[in-house]
Design a protein around this motif. Sequence first.
Motif, PDB file in Angstrom:
ATOM      1  N   MET A 232       0.915  -1.299  -0.291  1.00 37.23           N
ATOM      2  CA  MET A 232       0.118  -0.023  -0.226  1.00 37.23           C
ATOM      3  C   MET A 232       0.928   1.153   0.027  1.00 37.23           C
ATOM      4  O   MET A 232       0.395   2.118  -0.752  1.00 37.23           O
ATOM      5  N   ALA A 233       1.867   1.377   0.861  1.00 38.76           N
ATOM      6  CA  ALA A 233       2.850   2.356   0.786  1.00 38.76           C
ATOM      7  C   ALA A 233       3.323   2.793  -0.427  1.00 38.76           C
ATOM      8  O   ALA A 233       3.677   3.883  -0.916  1.00 38.76           O
ATOM      9  N   SER A 234       3.954   1.706  -1.021  1.00 41.18           N
ATOM     10  CA  SER A 234       4.608   1.773  -2.353  1.00 41.18           C
ATOM     11  C   SER A 234       3.486   2.418  -3.411  1.00 41.18           C
ATOM     12  O   SER A 234       3.943   3.188  -4.303  1.00 41.18           O
ATOM     13  N   CYS A 235       2.381   1.886  -3.319  1.00 42.56           N
ATOM     14  CA  CYS A 235       1.431   2.189  -4.277  1.00 42.56           C
ATOM     15  C   CYS A 235       0.778   3.684  -4.101  1.00 42.56           C
ATOM     16  O   CYS A 235       0.983   4.428  -4.933  1.00 42.56           O
ATOM     17  N   ILE A 236       0.908   4.011  -2.785  1.00 42.77           N
ATOM     18  CA  ILE A 236       0.611   5.442  -2.596  1.00 42.77           C
ATOM     19  C   ILE A 236       1.553   6.453  -2.979  1.00 42.77           C
ATOM     20  O   ILE A 236       1.596   7.645  -3.909  1.00 42.77           O
ATOM     21  N   LEU A 237       3.024   6.099  -2.906  1.00 43.04           N
ATOM     22  CA  LEU A 237       4.230   6.961  -3.143  1.00 43.04           C
ATOM     23  C   LEU A 237       4.179   7.009  -4.966  1.00 43.04           C
ATOM     24  O   LEU A 237       4.470   7.899  -5.358  1.00 43.04           O
ATOM     25  N   GLY A 238       3.804   5.892  -5.331  1.00 42.31           N
ATOM     26  CA  GLY A 238       3.761   5.793  -6.772  1.00 42.31           C
ATOM     27  C   GLY A 238       2.824   6.815  -7.528  1.00 42.31           C
ATOM     28  O   GLY A 238       2.898   7.480  -8.391  1.00 42.31           O
TER      29      GLY A 238
ATOM     30  N   MET B 110       1.547   9.524  -5.962  1.00 40.19           N
ATOM     31  CA  MET B 110       2.036  10.920  -5.444  1.00 40.19           C
ATOM     32  C   MET B 110       2.915  11.332  -6.590  1.00 40.19           C
ATOM     33  O   MET B 110       3.145  12.312  -7.216  1.00 40.19           O
ATOM     34  N   TYR B 111       4.096  10.511  -6.995  1.00 42.10           N
ATOM     35  CA  TYR B 111       4.886  10.508  -7.988  1.00 42.10           C
ATOM     36  C   TYR B 111       4.247  11.112  -9.139  1.00 42.10           C
ATOM     37  O   TYR B 111       4.584  11.979  -9.962  1.00 42.10           O
ATOM     38  N   HIS B 112       3.366  10.138  -9.620  1.00 42.50           N
ATOM     39  CA  HIS B 112       2.708  10.467 -10.965  1.00 42.50           C
ATOM     40  C   HIS B 112       2.090  11.744 -10.980  1.00 42.50           C
ATOM     41  O   HIS B 112       1.936  12.518 -11.901  1.00 42.50           O
TER      42      HIS B 112
ATOM     43  N   THR C  25       2.616  14.494  -9.246  1.00 39.39           N
ATOM     44  CA  THR C  25       3.670  15.490  -9.466  1.00 39.39           C
ATOM     45  C   THR C  25       4.167  15.728 -10.715  1.00 39.39           C
ATOM     46  O   THR C  25       4.018  16.761 -11.236  1.00 39.39           O
ATOM     47  N   GLU C  26       4.261  14.625 -11.382  1.00 37.26           N
ATOM     48  CA  GLU C  26       4.690  14.754 -12.638  1.00 37.26           C
ATOM     49  C   GLU C  26       3.659  15.281 -13.674  1.00 37.26           C
ATOM     50  O   GLU C  26       3.894  16.123 -14.588  1.00 37.26           O
ATOM     51  N   GLU C  27       2.330  14.799 -13.478  1.00 33.82           N
ATOM     52  CA  GLU C  27       1.388  15.357 -14.437  1.00 33.82           C
ATOM     53  C   GLU C  27       1.098  17.104 -13.914  1.00 33.82           C
ATOM     54  O   GLU C  27       0.779  17.533 -14.822  1.00 33.82           O
ATOM     55  N   PHE C  28       1.199  17.343 -12.735  1.00 39.30           N
ATOM     56  CA  PHE C  28       1.057  18.702 -12.210  1.00 39.30           C
ATOM     57  C   PHE C  28       2.145  19.574 -12.902  1.00 39.30           C
ATOM     58  O   PHE C  28       1.661  20.561 -13.316  1.00 39.30           O
ATOM     59  N   GLU C  29       3.349  18.951 -13.071  1.00 38.71           N
ATOM     60  CA  GLU C  29       4.450  19.868 -13.595  1.00 38.71           C
ATOM     61  C   GLU C  29       4.017  20.201 -14.995  1.00 38.71           C
ATOM     62  O   GLU C  29       4.432  21.347 -15.407  1.00 38.71           O
ATOM     63  N   GLU C  30       3.720  19.025 -15.782  1.00 37.37           N
ATOM     64  CA  GLU C  30       3.410  19.299 -17.210  1.00 37.37           C
ATOM     65  C   GLU C  30       1.969  20.350 -17.149  1.00 37.37           C
ATOM     66  O   GLU C  30       2.094  21.175 -18.031  1.00 37.37           O
ATOM     67  N   PHE C  31       1.119  20.176 -16.421  1.00 35.00           N
ATOM     68  CA  PHE C  31      -0.261  21.056 -16.339  1.00 35.00           C
ATOM     69  C   PHE C  31       0.443  22.434 -16.262  1.00 35.00           C
ATOM     70  O   PHE C  31       0.084  23.372 -16.983  1.00 35.00           O
ATOM     71  N   LEU C  32       1.193  22.692 -15.164  1.00 40.17           N
ATOM     72  CA  LEU C  32       1.784  24.033 -14.989  1.00 40.17           C
ATOM     73  C   LEU C  32       2.615  24.521 -16.102  1.00 40.17           C
ATOM     74  O   LEU C  32       2.417  25.699 -16.392  1.00 40.17           O
ATOM     75  N   LYS C  33       3.401  23.704 -16.758  1.00 39.42           N
ATOM     76  CA  LYS C  33       3.934  24.258 -17.906  1.00 39.42           C
ATOM     77  C   LYS C  33       3.263  24.700 -19.114  1.00 39.42           C
ATOM     78  O   LYS C  33       3.593  25.622 -19.576  1.00 39.42           O
ATOM     79  N   VAL C  34       2.227  23.899 -19.257  1.00 37.40           N
ATOM     80  CA  VAL C  34       1.164  24.441 -20.315  1.00 37.40           C
ATOM     81  C   VAL C  34       0.521  25.805 -19.941  1.00 37.40           C
ATOM     82  O   VAL C  34       0.259  26.682 -20.749  1.00 37.40           O
ATOM     83  N   GLU C  35       0.036  25.676 -18.789  1.00 33.13           N
ATOM     84  CA  GLU C  35      -0.573  26.884 -18.310  1.00 33.13           C
ATOM     85  C   GLU C  35       0.360  28.107 -18.078  1.00 33.13           C
ATOM     86  O   GLU C  35       0.108  29.333 -18.448  1.00 33.13           O
ATOM     87  N   ARG C  36       1.564  27.953 -17.628  1.00 32.59           N
ATOM     88  CA  ARG C  36       2.349  29.119 -17.759  1.00 32.59           C
ATOM     89  C   ARG C  36       2.739  29.744 -18.999  1.00 32.59           C
ATOM     90  O   ARG C  36       2.727  30.707 -19.329  1.00 32.59           O
ATOM     91  N   LYS C  37       2.990  28.880 -20.015  1.00 26.33           N
ATOM     92  CA  LYS C  37       3.160  29.268 -21.445  1.00 26.33           C
ATOM     93  C   LYS C  37       1.779  29.925 -22.084  1.00 26.33           C
ATOM     94  O   LYS C  37       2.107  30.839 -22.606  1.00 26.33           O
ATOM     95  N   LYS C  38       0.711  29.396 -21.772  1.00 22.11           N
ATOM     96  CA  LYS C  38      -0.428  29.930 -22.261  1.00 22.11           C
ATOM     97  C   LYS C  38      -0.981  31.254 -21.753  1.00 22.11           C
ATOM     98  O   LYS C  38      -1.295  32.231 -22.441  1.00 22.11           O
TER      99      LYS C  38
END
Length: 121
Positions: free
Chosen positions: A3-9, A11-13, A15-28
Motif C-alpha cells: 500500500m505504501a509503495s502504491c501511494i508513493l507511486g 504521488m509521484y505520478h 507530481t509529474e502530471e502537475f508539472e506538465e499541467f503547470l508548464k502548459v498553463e505558464r506558457k498559455k
Amino acid sequence: MIMASCILGIMYHITEEFEEFLKVERKKRKIPIPAKHFGLFMILLNYNNKLEFKEISEKWRKSKSTLCDIISKYVEIGLIEKENCCLDKRNVFVKLTAEGLEYGKIFEEISMRYLEQITGG
C-alpha cells in the motif's frame, strides 16, 4: 508495504502530471515566473502574504542562501518586498507586492483547476 509503495507511486505520478499541467498553463498565460518558484508565491499567498524570512525557508525547505537569491530576484522586478522588523532589524519579513499577489492568485487558480481535473470536479 504494498500500500505504501502504491501511494508513493500515485504521488509521484500526480507530481509529474502537475508539472506538465503547470508548464502548459505558464506558457498559455505568459507567466514569467519559473515553475520551481511557484511554491514561494503559494506560501506567501496562503500565509496572509507576510512571513519572516526564516519561516519561508523552513516551509519551502530551501536553504537561506538559496532563498536569499530567489527573493532578491523578485524584489528587483517588483513582485516581492522585504521589510525589517521594527523591534529587531535582523528579522526580515517578506511579502508580495500587488503584482506579486496577482501571480499568487493565478497560481492558486491553476492549482484549483488541476485538482478539479484529477478529482473529476
